[in-house]
Design an enzyme around this catalytic site. Structure first.
Site, mmCIF file in Angstrom:
data_model
loop_
_atom_site.group_PDB
_atom_site.id
_atom_site.type_symbol
_atom_site.label_atom_id
_atom_site.label_comp_id
_atom_site.label_asym_id
_atom_site.label_seq_id
_atom_site.Cartn_x
_atom_site.Cartn_y
_atom_site.Cartn_z
ATOM 1 N N ALA A 134 0.851 -1.183 0.000
ATOM 2 C CA ALA A 134 0.000 0.000 0.000
ATOM 3 C C ALA A 134 0.893 1.241 0.000
ATOM 4 C CB ALA A 134 -0.893 0.020 1.240
ATOM 5 N N HIS A 174 -1.016 0.837 9.333
ATOM 6 C CA HIS A 174 0.293 1.366 8.932
ATOM 7 C C HIS A 174 0.126 2.646 8.102
ATOM 8 C CE1 HIS A 174 4.582 0.707 7.567
ATOM 9 N NE2 HIS A 174 4.136 1.480 6.583
ATOM 10 N N GLU A 175 -0.738 2.572 7.098
ATOM 11 C CA GLU A 175 -0.871 3.721 6.188
ATOM 12 C C GLU A 175 -1.522 4.912 6.877
ATOM 13 O OE1 GLU A 175 0.850 3.394 3.645
ATOM 14 O OE2 GLU A 175 1.046 1.213 3.752
ATOM 15 N N HIS A 207 0.925 6.835 8.881
ATOM 16 C CA HIS A 207 1.748 7.695 8.019
ATOM 17 C C HIS A 207 1.141 9.072 7.797
ATOM 18 C CE1 HIS A 207 5.175 5.512 6.579
ATOM 19 N NE2 HIS A 207 4.489 4.534 6.004
ATOM 20 N N GLU A 253 8.891 5.229 8.238
ATOM 21 C CA GLU A 253 8.507 3.813 8.192
ATOM 22 C C GLU A 253 8.621 3.090 9.539
ATOM 23 O OE1 GLU A 253 6.860 2.857 5.932
ATOM 24 O OE2 GLU A 253 7.380 4.035 4.165
HETATM 25 ZN ZN ZN Z 1 5.001 2.723 5.153
#
Ligand code: ZN
Length: 1007
Positions: free
Chosen positions: A423, A457-458, A461, A480
């Protein structure tokens, strides 16, 4: 970006490249305080001052004497250009080899070099004089005068006015106005980019990025100007006769055409077959790290943040999406529609821009002040609900926990049929592989957990990465590492029913070829930037944050992070900014020992009565026992003992800063277990007596330690055996306790470790030993394997455990397992696939079925037709697990071709084939023969290539294979020979070879 597609096996070893780390000239010069100050324009956006020196000359020198330089560029540069212009941008001989950079101002070392070169010059004067290299004489003979800059030649033959891969800081973009018209029939697009910028320092040039774009017309302040292009570095420039003045606001307008990319980055075309079998096309973007420049000319570095206004022209049958909500749609005379999106309300980096033209449908929901939508191809609309629920919940969680609301009014999550990474966190328009976002309502929790992981996770971000961005890719972990950490932390809180495996980066980090989390060496070429996307950045980064959090008093970690987000929102950071936000001096001192050096420590415990001595050393796997490093870490050592060992309150802490330290315990303490809950990034060796005491304790009562602690003991003892500190007999002795083990974490750890040893032996002509290893595994775990239920299982942890046990059982051919799997498969086919197989059992059931002719063929039919993505991927793994050589060859070439199987699946297919006995040699041949086609699709250095190199070579353990792998990669030159993953592969083969030499004989005795 989440480069780890679900269920693709993560590389267990990893990376580096000592070549790149050792740039002594550059580093030494950086420390040289006599070095003259540089003109601001010469300051490339770069966190490390050492990088400034690569260039070595002020701009004034350039501009005043431009003509001289131009002629010398002709003299010197052309031969250089002739060499380099034929190379891909990933090969940058200029940076690594450019002679001038070592000739700016002498340090002691430089003088030595200078003298050496003079000697060379004298002895080879005639030869040198007639070669381009004679410029050494001119440049270096008097090393106290500034060297002459060598400028590259642009495509038109004129001098290109810039000679660095990094852009000058003299011009800063403020706003981009982008208009794009993709044509999904001709697979081309036209574009107009209007860049508003501000001059930061007087300069005579504007330099920016552009790649694979034909610029038709350029105007600067409404006057038509000539654009120079230097393709190897993907740069364009406009030169001016007079200075652009500091503070001046300028407008550059560029009209261009380009092809939609046929790879997975830039503005690329993708296709899929709809339910009638008709081919549908779409166009989407993937810019991170350096592909925005393929869609529009731009200042394509993360520190050049700006606002963006996007317009897309499309046919009525499609929709267009971008980062921001749509402001208006206009019908053009041609009948086409132009969507204009609002100008971004935030400053953002180019790699986060995104747009899509496709025939997608969506479902939506309002969460706080944000409209959350999930988009997919129409036939998969009913698979989007789980993603919408999860994203909504996590958005609220992050809004609260970060104390800063998500800043945009909408958040789209889009499943793209052909997408390389797992992704990508584009601000407001997150793109996913279909398998990372779509799942049926009735799918197992294990399948849903994969979706939750990627979404978590996304979404993280959107704060860590998008709101606060690393200044340059060397600090990618700030984006990350955090996203990976929060992926874990958010799910622990919001979805406690999920089973989460902790990050794994130690195997990679124990090799000499590893690299520090925060890289101080050169990260400049596209290849070096791509290589930053590895598990050191992601998983070691996350592990260090976990360790820090568990070391600080409650609440302190979050408080520091909130301060970091508040202070740097909208801007860029380096690693020290983070430590400074967590305002305890000891944090900075401690964490620098972890982020600035590669590797991690081994802590050895030795005890004399009540006195316990702890010793630290670098845990470095090597075949040469004399290799020692003097690295020291500030280790927050935690420990528990036999009187209080599993509750959090039992934990005691001690910071080990020096090589050794002692601590006192009561004489009555029977044993110590260090690294409570395995939150520290280190390995512990307890010595013979310490291990024996722990093993005895576990044999008496498994629950005396937490499952995480048991898993870490198993992990550590296998690692110590690889290091040669404990015998394999001791490993097996610890494993004796596992006949009573029922928890997921320690069981899966033991199975993973054992099967990796098994697979290694399996690839050697050691049939009897392989049979005995199999007998050992089945002897230990057979009863547990046989007792598994094949019905629907509710708990995710049990699903994880059951699938690990059964996959190993069936792959070792345990009859009970293969019989049950075959029965389930038959029920499924006989019921016309209505009698569902539990999600966590699908892979093992399909893999057993794929071993027969009829099973393989019927699975292939199902693969072509099914729209269930999680099922589809498991079928693919089953198809790739065949032991029939012809089918292996077919599947490898079919996936590379694309079509029936999307090329995006190549790394997964290769890793599955490599694990099998029949496939592992075929696949290596295939990779060698197809290398050029593979790197057309997957960039050199990318995570996909890292994975391909690793899975095809990591099971070799002989000298012949070592030489072959070495020979092949060195023959690739700029097409991959310099990759860290190649270093890692060679190191791994040597270590395997060494392990075999040391252990084969003893294994024959013991098993
Ligand atoms: Zn990432």
């Amino acid at each position: 970006i989440d480069p780890f597609p679900p269920r693709a096996s993560l590389p267990r070893n990893m990376i580096e490249n000592s070549m790149f780390e050792e740039e002594p000239d550059v580093v030494d010069l950086a420390k040289d305080s006599t070095f003259p100050a540089l003109d601001p324009d010469e300051v490339v956006y770069e966190p490390r001052s050492s990088r400034l020196l690569v260039r070595g000359l002020g701009e004034n020198d350039l501009d005043d004497e431009e003509e001289d330089y131009e002629s010398s560029a002709r003299l010197l540069g052309m031969s250089f250009m002739n060499r380099s212009s034929t190379r891909s941008p990933s090969a940058s001989p200029y940076i690594r080899q450019a002679p001038p950079r070592s000739c700016s101002r002498p340090s002691a070392r430089m003088l030595v070099v200078g003298v050496f070169i003079l000697v060379l010059v004298t002895s080879m004067a005639m030869v040198l004089y007639f070669l381009p290299g004679c410029t050494f004489t001119k440049v270096c003979a008097n090393s106290s005068t500034p060297m002459e800059l060598v400028y590259p030649k642009s495509t038109t033959g004129e001098m290109f006015p810039w000679n660095e891969l990094r852009l000058p800081a003299s011009v800063r973009p403020v706003n981009y106005d982008l208009s794009l018209t993709p044509n999904l029939t001709s697979m081309t697009f036209t574009g107009r980019t209007i860049i508003n910028m501000i001059i930061q320092h007087n300069t005579k040039r504007v330099v920016l990025h552009s790649s694979e774009i034909n610029i038709i017309k350029a105007t600067f302040q409404s006057v038509e100007v000539k654009v120079l292009e230097y393709k190897p570095w993907q740069q364009i420039a406009v030169s001016f006769p007079g200075d652009l003045k500091e503070g001046q606001v300028c407008v550059l307008t560029l009209d261009y055409t380009a092809n939609l990319s046929h790879t997975y980055d830039g503005f690329y075309n993708s296709s899929y077959n709809d339910k009638t079998g008709a081919k549908r096309v779409l166009a989407a973007t993937q810019f991170e790290p350096q592909a925005a420049r393929k869609a529009f000319p731009c200042f394509d570095e993360p520190a050049f943040k700006a606002t963006f206004l996007v317009r897309i022209t499309r046919e009525p049958e499609y929709i267009a999406l971008s980062n921001m909500p749509k402001a208006k749609t206009t019908t053009l005379p041609s009948g086409m529609l132009e969507d204009e999106f609002e100008q971004t309300s935030v400053n953002m980096s180019t790699y986060l821009v995104a747009f899509i033209v496709a025939n997608f449908t969506s479902i939506t929901r309002n969460v706080s002040n944000t409209l959350v939508s999930v988009y997919s191809v129409p036939e998969k609309k009913e698979h989007t609900q789980y993603a919408l629920d999860t994203a909504s919940r996590l958005l609220q969680f992050y809004n609260t926990v970060f104390d800063i609301d998500y800043p945009l009014r909408k958040l789209d999550l889009v499943a793209i049929p052909d997408f390389l990474a797992g992704a990508m966190e584009n601000w407001g328009l997150i793109t996913f592989r279909e398998t990372s976002l779509l799942v049926q309502n009735q799918s197992s929790l294990l399948d849903k957990q994969l979706i939750a992981n990627v979404v978590a996770h996304e979404l993280a971000h959107q704060w860590f990465g998008n709101l606060v961005t690393m200044r340059w890719w060397n600090d990618l972990w700030l984006s990350e590492g955090f996203a990976t950490y929060w992926q874990y932390a958010s799910l622990m809180t919001e979805f406690p029913q999920l089973y989460l495996e902790r990050f794994k980066a130690m195997a990679k980090d124990s090799l000499n070829s590893s690299h520090p989390v925060s890289v101080s060496a050169q990260v400049t070429t596209p290849e070096q930037v791509s290589e930053m996307f590895d598990s050191i950045t992601y998983e070691k980064g996350a592990s260090l944050l976990l360790m820090l959090n568990s070391t600080l008093p409650d609440g302190q970690f979050r408080k520091g992070l909130l301060e970091y987000l508040r202070q740097y929102r909208g801007s860029n950071t380096v690693t020290d900014d983070l430590w400074n936000s967590i305002t305890r001096e000891s944090v900075s001192d401690m964490m620098r020992t972890w982020t600035l050096q590669k590797g991690f420590p081994l802590v050895t415990v030795s005890r004399k009565g009540g006195e316990v001595t702890l010793t630290q050393e670098h845990f470095l796997l090597s075949t040469d026992n004399t290799t020692h490093t003097s690295s020291l870490w500030h280790i927050p050592v935690t420990y528990v003992n036999d009187s209080c060992s599993s509750a959090p309150s039992c934990r005691q802490m001690f910071t080990l800063r020096n090589k050794t330290a002692t601590l006192k315990v009561s004489e009555s303490v029977k044993w110590l277990k260090l690294n409570y809950m395995n939150t520290g990034f280190y390995i512990v060796h307890y010595g013979d007596e310490g291990w024996t005491a722990l093993i005895d304790a576990l044999k008496t009562d498994v629950s005396t330690l937490t499952p995480h602690d048991r898993a870490s003991l198993i992990h550590n003892i296998f690692s110590l055996s690889r290091l040669g500190r404990v015998s394999f007999r001791q490993v097996l002795s610890l494993l004796d306790y596992t006949t009573n083990e029922t928890e997921t974490a320690p069981l899966t750890e033991a199975l993973t470790q054992l099967s990796s040893v098994y697979r290694l032996l399996d690839k050697r002509p050691e049939l009897r030993l392989v049979a005995r290893m199999k007998a050992y595994i089945l002897g230990h775990f057979g009863p547990l394997m046989d007792s598994q239920d094949w019905g629907v299982e509710e708990s995710v942890s049990s699903q994880e455990r059951r699938s690990a046990l059964l996959e190993l059982a069936c792959s070792l051919g345990r009859k009970n397992c293969t019989d049950q799997a075959t029965a389930l498969y038959e029920q499924w086919t006989n019921s016309n696939q209505t009698n569902r197989i539990p999600g966590d059992l699908q892979r093992v059931v399909f893999s057993v079925a794929a071993q027969s002719d009829s099973g393989w063929l019927s699975l292939l039919d199902t693969y072509r037709l099914t729209t269930y993505d999680s099922e589809k991927r498991k079928i693919l793994q089953a198809l790739a697990s065949t032991q029939d050589p012809r089918r292996i060859v077919w599947i490898l070439s079919t996936v590379l071709e694309g079509g029936i199987i999307h090329t995006q699946e190549l790394p997964l297919v290769i890793s599955t084939v490599s694990d099998g006995f029949a496939g592992h040699l075929f696949v290596w041949d295939f990779v060698k023969e197809s290398w050029d086609r593979i790197i057309e699709k997957f960039p050199v250095g990318s995570y996909s290539i890292q994975s391909i190199v690793k899975s095809t070579t990591s099971q070799f353990s002989t000298q012949t294979h070592l030489e072959e792998v070495q020979g092949f990669f060195s023959s690739l030159k700029e097409r991959g020979s310099q990759m860290r993953s190649v270093q890692e592969a060679l190191e791994t083969i040597r270590l395997n070879q060494h392990w075999m030499d040391r252990n084969l004989a003893t294994l024959r005795d013991w098993l």
